[in-house]
Design a protein around this motif. Structure first.
Motif, PDB file in Angstrom:
ATOM      1  N   PRO A 222       0.816  -1.226   0.000  1.00 45.80           N
ATOM      2  CA  PRO A 222       0.000   0.000   0.000  1.00 45.80           C
ATOM      3  C   PRO A 222       0.846   1.272   0.000  1.00 45.80           C
ATOM      4  O   PRO A 222       0.453   2.280  -0.593  1.00 45.80           O
ATOM      5  N   LEU A 223       2.000   1.207   0.653  1.00 48.10           N
ATOM      6  CA  LEU A 223       2.875   2.375   0.697  1.00 48.10           C
ATOM      7  C   LEU A 223       3.450   2.667  -0.688  1.00 48.10           C
ATOM      8  O   LEU A 223       3.438   3.816  -1.155  1.00 48.10           O
ATOM      9  N   PHE A 224       3.943   1.627  -1.373  1.00 52.96           N
ATOM     10  CA  PHE A 224       4.460   1.820  -2.729  1.00 52.96           C
ATOM     11  C   PHE A 224       3.370   2.390  -3.648  1.00 52.96           C
ATOM     12  O   PHE A 224       3.612   3.312  -4.428  1.00 52.96           O
ATOM     13  N   ALA A 225       2.173   1.809  -3.565  1.00 55.71           N
ATOM     14  CA  ALA A 225       1.072   2.268  -4.417  1.00 55.71           C
ATOM     15  C   ALA A 225       0.718   3.724  -4.128  1.00 55.71           C
ATOM     16  O   ALA A 225       0.422   4.501  -5.045  1.00 55.71           O
ATOM     17  N   SER A 226       0.749   4.098  -2.858  1.00 54.45           N
ATOM     18  CA  SER A 226       0.443   5.482  -2.477  1.00 54.45           C
ATOM     19  C   SER A 226       1.502   6.436  -3.011  1.00 54.45           C
ATOM     20  O   SER A 226       1.189   7.543  -3.465  1.00 54.45           O
ATOM     21  N   TRP A 227       2.756   6.018  -2.959  1.00 55.04           N
ATOM     22  CA  TRP A 227       3.827   6.857  -3.512  1.00 55.04           C
ATOM     23  C   TRP A 227       3.678   7.003  -5.024  1.00 55.04           C
ATOM     24  O   TRP A 227       3.883   8.089  -5.568  1.00 55.04           O
ATOM     25  N   ILE A 228       3.332   5.919  -5.693  1.00 50.85           N
ATOM     26  CA  ILE A 228       3.161   5.973  -7.147  1.00 50.85           C
ATOM     27  C   ILE A 228       2.079   6.980  -7.517  1.00 50.85           C
ATOM     28  O   ILE A 228       2.220   7.758  -8.465  1.00 50.85           O
ATOM     29  N   ASP A 229       0.987   6.981  -6.756  1.00 42.07           N
ATOM     30  CA  ASP A 229      -0.119   7.908  -7.034  1.00 42.07           C
ATOM     31  C   ASP A 229       0.017   9.234  -6.290  1.00 42.07           C
ATOM     32  O   ASP A 229      -0.910  10.055  -6.309  1.00 42.07           O
ATOM     33  N   LYS A 231      -0.048  10.083  -3.152  1.00 41.85           N
ATOM     34  CA  LYS A 231      -1.043  10.339  -2.108  1.00 41.85           C
ATOM     35  C   LYS A 231      -0.303  10.787  -0.852  1.00 41.85           C
ATOM     36  O   LYS A 231       0.311   9.975  -0.163  1.00 41.85           O
ATOM     37  N   ASP A 232      -0.371  12.051  -0.546  1.00 42.82           N
ATOM     38  CA  ASP A 232       0.414  12.610   0.554  1.00 42.82           C
ATOM     39  C   ASP A 232      -0.184  12.312   1.926  1.00 42.82           C
ATOM     40  O   ASP A 232       0.532  12.070   2.887  1.00 42.82           O
ATOM     41  N   SER A 233      -1.496  12.354   2.024  1.00 41.71           N
ATOM     42  CA  SER A 233      -2.117  12.253   3.346  1.00 41.71           C
ATOM     43  C   SER A 233      -2.719  10.871   3.596  1.00 41.71           C
ATOM     44  O   SER A 233      -2.246  10.120   4.441  1.00 41.71           O
ATOM     45  N   SER A 234      -3.754  10.520   2.856  1.00 44.34           N
ATOM     46  CA  SER A 234      -4.442   9.245   3.095  1.00 44.34           C
ATOM     47  C   SER A 234      -3.871   8.166   2.184  1.00 44.34           C
ATOM     48  O   SER A 234      -4.107   8.170   0.983  1.00 44.34           O
ATOM     49  N   HIS A 235      -3.101   7.254   2.765  1.00 50.03           N
ATOM     50  CA  HIS A 235      -2.500   6.174   1.989  1.00 50.03           C
ATOM     51  C   HIS A 235      -3.517   5.079   1.712  1.00 50.03           C
ATOM     52  O   HIS A 235      -4.522   4.935   2.408  1.00 50.03           O
TER      53      HIS A 235
END
Length: 383
Positions: A222-229, A231-235
């Motif tokens: 989930p962290l990698f996916a959030s970085w790709i998109d 997403k600064d606040s809600s991962h």
């Protein structure tokens, strides 16, 4: 207001499951002479279950009179009914199950629940059957003995190593008196000692988003996916991650040389690579949204580097997005994965170079020189 709506929605889906209105799936469960026909709805199964999503996308899926046909002779009708009810409304009342049926359920690998939820439901079942309060501080020696006896055959069915460290501490370790002491010792060792692997002869992971990796676990995804998109606040969480991470290359398996890297990773589109620094718990790496074929520097605004000082603890992670976009990713046929300041040169030497003219990526503490124990490259594909 929101919680009330969600509760009503869950009840509506449960009624739909029970009334079978508009069903377009027929599932035959059990073996002769006890086969039972169960009805369901393909749209709900597809949305709620990766297994059914794959099954319906298969061109060989059987269809008769406009209805999908599945046969599950290896699952009892009662157990499959429980699984479907959970798919529809997220409701499994384990405390109402008899022990043999509960055992069959816990042996399955497709429950689509976090392991800590399965553990908590098992405890709930036990306390209902023992007519006891869930408060270890109030248990007598006799209580502990009875709980151990009740849980004895179920403990090996729980994938304790899949439970996150914080959940292990707050939701498992507090019950250490009712668990085998060698299990508690092994789990403590696994969570505390760097690079400690889980013990052998364990049941396979139930994680629906389990990744084929020796370096990272599902908690990293989930962290990698959030970085790709970005997403600064809600991962993202484990259940709503929008990408699959498909292993392309593992240096310890495929050969730790740049030719093997390119043979496995060129022309595969977006990739992320993870590097385990030798004699440490540190992971570093980067995301290339382009590809690894071609020559010299490539331009992008979406690449990043990352650094986990402790691979077991995702809170130690730092991410660094590209500053100088025309020096984002370096591709050359005899170099390994190179992004901005982080190099793998033609001699397979790894280093992080700091430039006086400005940082291609902000410095996040990646060592300037290091040896690699292993590294992996994953193709990133949107679901």
């Amino acid at each position: 207001m929101t919680s009330k709506f969600l509760a009503e929605l869950s009840n509506d889906y449960e009624r739909l499951f029970e009334t079978e209105i508009g069903y377009d799936v027929i599932i035959y469960t059990g073996e002769e002479p006890n086969v039972k026909e169960i009805h369901a709805h393909s749209n709900i199964l597809c949305i709620r279950s990766q297994y059914f999503r794959s099954a319906f996308s298969n061109e060989w899926a059987e269809k008769r009179d406009g209805k999908f046909i599945f046969r599950k002779p290896n699952i009892s009708p009662q157990l499959f009914n429980i699984i479907l009810r959970f798919i529809y409304c997220g409701n499994i009342e384990l405390e109402k199950l008899q022990a043999p049926l509960l055992e069959l359920l816990l042996k399955r690998d497709d429950l689509n629940l976090d392991e800590v939820e399965i553990w908590e439901n098992l405890l709930k079942w036990c306390f209902v059957h023992q007519n006891m309060e869930n408060d270890p501080t109030k248990w007598s020696g006799e209580n502990i003995t009875n709980i151990k006896r009740e849980l004895h055959k179920f403990i090996p069915l729980i994938r304790f190593y899949d439970i996150e460290p914080a959940d292990f501490f707050y939701k498992v370790y507090c019950y250490k008196d009712i668990l085998p002491q060698d299990l508690i010792h092994d789990l403590l060792e696994f969570h505390i000692v760097p690079n400690m692997k889980s013990k052998a002869n364990l049941p396979p992971s139930r994680k629906s988003n389990q990744i084929d990796s020796t370096l990272i676990g599902s908690r990293h995804i989930p962290l990698f996916a959030s970085w790709i998109d970005k997403k600064d606040s809600s991962h993202y969480n484990k259940k709503d991650t929008p990408y699959n991470f498909n292993l392309l290359y593992r240096s310890s398996r495929d050969g730790i040389d740049t030719r093997s890297f390119h043979r496995n990773c060129d022309n595969k589109g977006a990739t992320i690579y993870i590097v385990k620094i030798k004699n440490s718990t540190q992971l570093v790496g980067g995301y290339n949204p382009l590809d690894w074929n071609g020559g010299l520097w490539k331009t992008t605004a979406d690449s990043f580097l990352f650094n986990f000082t402790d691979k077991q603890n995702v809170s130690t992670a730092k991410v660094s997005y590209v500053n100088i976009q025309d020096h984002a990713v370096y591709c050359y046929h005899n170099w390994g994965p190179t992004i901005g300041n982080l190099y793998c040169d033609s001699n397979n030497r790894w280093y992080y170079k700091i430039y006086s003219e400005g940082e291609r990526y902000p410095n996040i503490g990646i060592p300037t020189r290091f040896e690699v124990e292993d590294y992996e490259v994953f193709q990133v594909v949107r679901k």
